[in-house]
Design an enzyme around this catalytic site. Sequence first.
Site, PDB file in Angstrom:
ATOM      1  N   HIS A 132       5.717  -6.963   1.612  1.00 19.54           N
ATOM      2  CA  HIS A 132       6.005  -6.967   3.161  1.00 19.54           C
ATOM      3  C   HIS A 132       4.653  -7.546   3.783  1.00 19.54           C
ATOM      4  O   HIS A 132       4.633  -8.538   4.730  1.00 19.54           O
ATOM      5  CB  HIS A 132       6.443  -5.833   3.801  1.00 19.54           C
ATOM      6  N   GLU A 133       3.568  -7.263   3.293  1.00 19.78           N
ATOM      7  CA  GLU A 133       2.074  -7.805   3.919  1.00 19.78           C
ATOM      8  C   GLU A 133       1.862  -9.166   3.537  1.00 19.78           C
ATOM      9  O   GLU A 133       1.310  -9.969   4.267  1.00 19.78           O
ATOM     10  CB  GLU A 133       1.003  -6.685   3.531  1.00 19.78           C
ATOM     11  N   HIS A 136       3.737 -11.430   5.830  1.00 14.83           N
ATOM     12  CA  HIS A 136       3.056 -11.873   7.077  1.00 14.83           C
ATOM     13  C   HIS A 136       1.968 -12.940   6.862  1.00 14.83           C
ATOM     14  O   HIS A 136       1.469 -13.830   7.605  1.00 14.83           O
ATOM     15  CB  HIS A 136       2.159 -10.456   7.469  1.00 14.83           C
ATOM     16  N   GLU A 192       8.279  -8.724  11.855  1.00 14.67           N
ATOM     17  CA  GLU A 192       8.338  -7.443  11.058  1.00 14.67           C
ATOM     18  C   GLU A 192       9.399  -7.629  10.096  1.00 14.67           C
ATOM     19  O   GLU A 192       9.527  -7.379   9.002  1.00 14.67           O
ATOM     20  CB  GLU A 192       8.087  -6.106  11.849  1.00 14.67           C
TER      21      GLU A 192
HETATM   22 ZN   LIG Z   1       4.125  -5.587   9.207  1.00 16.40          ZN
END
Ligand SMILES: [Zn+2]
Length: 262
Positions: A132-133, A136, A192
């Site tokens: 997930h990071e 980003h 997100e």
């Molecule tokens: Zn996040």
Amino acid sequence: MKKTLLVVCILAFAAGAHADFGRKMLKKDNVTAVQKAAKAATLSDEEMKELSLQAVAEMDAQNPVVPDGDPMAKRFKALVKGLESEDGLSLNFKLYNVADVNAFATPDGSIRVMAGLMFIMTDDEVLSVIGHEIGHVKLKHAKKQYQKAYSVAAGKDAAAANSGTAGKVLADSQLGKFLEDVLNAKFSRNDEAASDEYGFEFMVRHGYDYHAMESAFTKLAELSGDEGKKSLKATHPGSAERAKAAKDRADAQDRKMKQASR
Ligand SMILES: [Zn+2]
């Protein structure tokens, strides 16, 4: 100090709606002037990278790292091994020796995980957060946050911005405020969700257990209790909602793999 400098990414929902520097920080009477300055203050890619490195250096200076030789450090190193060149990115990883259940990334590709996350999550769950990071970083989400914080920091003292700072992106007097804002920045609900999707694909691509993203978010939802439930309809997607999306993705992937093996 440590607390206030944490980037609330995974647990972003806990505080409710995401930060909006522009409106939150400014008094009514100087909005127009700052907006004018903000328009002029656009970060180049180079400046962006420099500020990103400054931000992560500040975080690294403020947070102890789990020492080498510690079993948790070994576990973390094994998890991120081979991820330094991921999807065309150059990434680096550190495990902070702090109890928070959290993780963050900066646009230069620095990914930081808090020990609290390692305590409560399985290896695959931690990897789903790391995926997930990475999302980003890959999707350049932080760029918006940096640009916003930069515009505010520069706009607050437009005369000092870009002039008389001799080669510096921000004057020293502006840097503290910038770092505070950018390190507290939250991503939008859409960003997100896009990172969750990226993280899921990361799990599939590497052959990790892609069901782990659902269980990771379920754990976060349990941790957050009522806040998590309340935030279901708030600006930020709550963990329960994100767990459901991860489950749907995992179910679809299960079906895909069943069909392929027929
Ligand atoms: Zn996040």
